[in-house]
Design a protein around this motif. Structure first.
Motif, PDB file in Angstrom:
ATOM      1  N   GLY A  97     -19.293   0.430  18.632  1.00  0.00           N
ATOM      2  CA  GLY A  97     -18.784  -0.625  17.751  1.00  0.00           C
ATOM      3  C   GLY A  97     -19.092  -0.343  16.292  1.00  0.00           C
ATOM      4  O   GLY A  97     -18.260  -0.549  15.415  1.00  0.00           O
ATOM      5  N   ALA A  98     -20.296   0.166  16.033  1.00  0.00           N
ATOM      6  CA  ALA A  98     -20.674   0.498  14.663  1.00  0.00           C
ATOM      7  C   ALA A  98     -19.849   1.661  14.134  1.00  0.00           C
ATOM      8  O   ALA A  98     -19.415   1.647  12.978  1.00  0.00           O
ATOM      9  N   LEU A  99     -19.611   2.649  14.958  1.00  0.00           N
ATOM     10  CA  LEU A  99     -18.838   3.815  14.530  1.00  0.00           C
ATOM     11  C   LEU A  99     -17.379   3.449  14.266  1.00  0.00           C
ATOM     12  O   LEU A  99     -16.807   3.840  13.241  1.00  0.00           O
ATOM     13  N   ILE A 100     -16.781   2.680  15.156  1.00  0.00           N
ATOM     14  CA  ILE A 100     -15.393   2.254  14.963  1.00  0.00           C
ATOM     15  C   ILE A 100     -15.274   1.376  13.720  1.00  0.00           C
ATOM     16  O   ILE A 100     -14.364   1.564  12.906  1.00  0.00           O
ATOM     17  N   GLY A 101     -16.192   0.462  13.548  1.00  0.00           N
ATOM     18  CA  GLY A 101     -16.173  -0.405  12.373  1.00  0.00           C
ATOM     19  C   GLY A 101     -16.344   0.373  11.086  1.00  0.00           C
ATOM     20  O   GLY A 101     -15.661   0.117  10.093  1.00  0.00           O
ATOM     21  N   SER A 102     -17.235   1.358  11.081  1.00  0.00           N
ATOM     22  CA  SER A 102     -17.451   2.130   9.860  1.00  0.00           C
ATOM     23  C   SER A 102     -16.259   3.016   9.538  1.00  0.00           C
ATOM     24  O   SER A 102     -15.942   3.233   8.369  1.00  0.00           O
ATOM     25  N   LEU A 103     -15.567   3.527  10.550  1.00  0.00           N
ATOM     26  CA  LEU A 103     -14.352   4.319  10.300  1.00  0.00           C
ATOM     27  C   LEU A 103     -13.239   3.455   9.711  1.00  0.00           C
ATOM     28  O   LEU A 103     -12.562   3.865   8.756  1.00  0.00           O
ATOM     29  N   ILE A 104     -13.061   2.279  10.250  1.00  0.00           N
ATOM     30  CA  ILE A 104     -12.056   1.359   9.705  1.00  0.00           C
ATOM     31  C   ILE A 104     -12.434   0.948   8.291  1.00  0.00           C
ATOM     32  O   ILE A 104     -11.590   0.905   7.394  1.00  0.00           O
ATOM     33  N   PHE A 105     -13.713   0.681   8.075  1.00  0.00           N
ATOM     34  CA  PHE A 105     -14.194   0.308   6.749  1.00  0.00           C
ATOM     35  C   PHE A 105     -13.974   1.443   5.759  1.00  0.00           C
ATOM     36  O   PHE A 105     -13.601   1.214   4.608  1.00  0.00           O
ATOM     37  N   TRP A 106     -14.167   2.704   6.189  1.00  0.00           N
ATOM     38  CA  TRP A 106     -13.946   3.864   5.331  1.00  0.00           C
ATOM     39  C   TRP A 106     -12.494   3.903   4.863  1.00  0.00           C
ATOM     40  O   TRP A 106     -12.216   4.105   3.685  1.00  0.00           O
ATOM     41  N   VAL A 107     -11.572   3.716   5.800  1.00  0.00           N
ATOM     42  CA  VAL A 107     -10.146   3.749   5.456  1.00  0.00           C
ATOM     43  C   VAL A 107      -9.802   2.634   4.467  1.00  0.00           C
ATOM     44  O   VAL A 107      -9.103   2.863   3.474  1.00  0.00           O
ATOM     45  N   VAL A 108     -10.299   1.438   4.720  1.00  0.00           N
ATOM     46  CA  VAL A 108     -10.000   0.300   3.833  1.00  0.00           C
ATOM     47  C   VAL A 108     -10.549   0.550   2.428  1.00  0.00           C
ATOM     48  O   VAL A 108      -9.836   0.366   1.431  1.00  0.00           O
ATOM     49  N   ILE A 109     -11.789   0.987   2.329  1.00  0.00           N
ATOM     50  CA  ILE A 109     -12.396   1.242   1.019  1.00  0.00           C
ATOM     51  C   ILE A 109     -11.660   2.373   0.306  1.00  0.00           C
ATOM     52  O   ILE A 109     -11.419   2.309  -0.908  1.00  0.00           O
ATOM     53  N   PHE A 110     -11.266   3.412   1.021  1.00  0.00           N
ATOM     54  CA  PHE A 110     -10.537   4.525   0.416  1.00  0.00           C
ATOM     55  C   PHE A 110      -9.208   4.045  -0.169  1.00  0.00           C
ATOM     56  O   PHE A 110      -8.867   4.371  -1.310  1.00  0.00           O
ATOM     57  N   ILE A 111      -8.479   3.241   0.584  1.00  0.00           N
ATOM     58  CA  ILE A 111      -7.183   2.731   0.110  1.00  0.00           C
ATOM     59  C   ILE A 111      -7.373   1.807  -1.090  1.00  0.00           C
ATOM     60  O   ILE A 111      -6.654   1.913  -2.086  1.00  0.00           O
ATOM     61  N   VAL A 112      -8.344   0.913  -1.017  1.00  0.00           N
ATOM     62  CA  VAL A 112      -8.598   0.003  -2.137  1.00  0.00           C
ATOM     63  C   VAL A 112      -9.007   0.793  -3.377  1.00  0.00           C
ATOM     64  O   VAL A 112      -8.573   0.491  -4.489  1.00  0.00           O
ATOM     65  N   HIS A 113      -9.811   1.813  -3.200  1.00  0.00           N
ATOM     66  CA  HIS A 113     -10.235   2.644  -4.328  1.00  0.00           C
ATOM     67  C   HIS A 113      -9.034   3.313  -4.981  1.00  0.00           C
ATOM     68  O   HIS A 113      -8.922   3.358  -6.212  1.00  0.00           O
ATOM     69  N   GLN A 114      -8.114   3.829  -4.182  1.00  0.00           N
ATOM     70  CA  GLN A 114      -6.915   4.467  -4.720  1.00  0.00           C
ATOM     71  C   GLN A 114      -6.052   3.458  -5.475  1.00  0.00           C
ATOM     72  O   GLN A 114      -5.520   3.763  -6.545  1.00  0.00           O
ATOM     73  N   ILE A 115      -5.902   2.267  -4.942  1.00  0.00           N
ATOM     74  CA  ILE A 115      -5.100   1.227  -5.603  1.00  0.00           C
ATOM     75  C   ILE A 115      -5.731   0.841  -6.938  1.00  0.00           C
ATOM     76  O   ILE A 115      -5.034   0.714  -7.946  1.00  0.00           O
ATOM     77  N   LEU A 116      -7.051   0.664  -6.949  1.00  0.00           N
ATOM     78  CA  LEU A 116      -7.724   0.299  -8.201  1.00  0.00           C
ATOM     79  C   LEU A 116      -7.627   1.410  -9.241  1.00  0.00           C
ATOM     80  O   LEU A 116      -7.482   1.144 -10.431  1.00  0.00           O
ATOM     81  N   ASN A 117      -7.704   2.660  -8.805  1.00  0.00           N
ATOM     82  CA  ASN A 117      -7.547   3.766  -9.752  1.00  0.00           C
ATOM     83  C   ASN A 117      -6.148   3.796 -10.337  1.00  0.00           C
ATOM     84  O   ASN A 117      -5.969   4.050 -11.525  1.00  0.00           O
ATOM     85  N   LYS A 118      -5.125   3.531  -9.538  1.00  0.00           N
ATOM     86  CA  LYS A 118      -3.753   3.523 -10.037  1.00  0.00           C
ATOM     87  C   LYS A 118      -3.556   2.363 -11.018  1.00  0.00           C
ATOM     88  O   LYS A 118      -2.899   2.518 -12.033  1.00  0.00           O
ATOM     89  N   ARG A 119      -4.124   1.209 -10.706  1.00  0.00           N
ATOM     90  CA  ARG A 119      -4.022   0.060 -11.630  1.00  0.00           C
ATOM     91  C   ARG A 119      -4.707   0.362 -12.947  1.00  0.00           C
ATOM     92  O   ARG A 119      -4.230  -0.007 -14.002  1.00  0.00           O
ATOM     93  N   SER A 120      -5.848   1.034 -12.859  1.00  0.00           N
ATOM     94  CA  SER A 120      -6.580   1.394 -14.063  1.00  0.00           C
ATOM     95  C   SER A 120      -5.764   2.350 -14.928  1.00  0.00           C
ATOM     96  O   SER A 120      -5.753   2.233 -16.149  1.00  0.00           O
TER      97      SER A 120
END
Length: 64
Positions: A37-60
């Motif tokens: 459960g921890a591994l699956i959650g952290s992988l999903i969290f990694w993808v979400v943070i990566f996408i949000v980071h890319q969106i924020l960089n593009k907005r910047s």
């Protein structure tokens, strides 16, 4: 906004999620480690943070 590596940001956030999940699950729930459960959650969290980071960089970039 200061540019940072999205892989590092997502990995650090995911590792923090993983450690926090394991600690809270072990200490507060039933003292049984839920590695999958921890591994699956952290992988999903990694993808979400990566996408949000890319969106924020593009907005910047758009604001400059």
């Amino acid at each position: 906004m200061e540019k940072t590596n999205p892989y590092f940001t997502a990995s650090a956030a995911s590792l923090t999620y993983f450690v926090t999940f394991i600690i809270l699950k072990y200490l507060l729930v039933n003292r049984v480690l839920d590695w999958s459960g921890a591994l699956i959650g952290s992988l999903i969290f990694w993808v979400v943070i990566f996408i949000v980071h890319q969106i924020l960089n593009k907005r910047s970039d758009d604001l400059e």
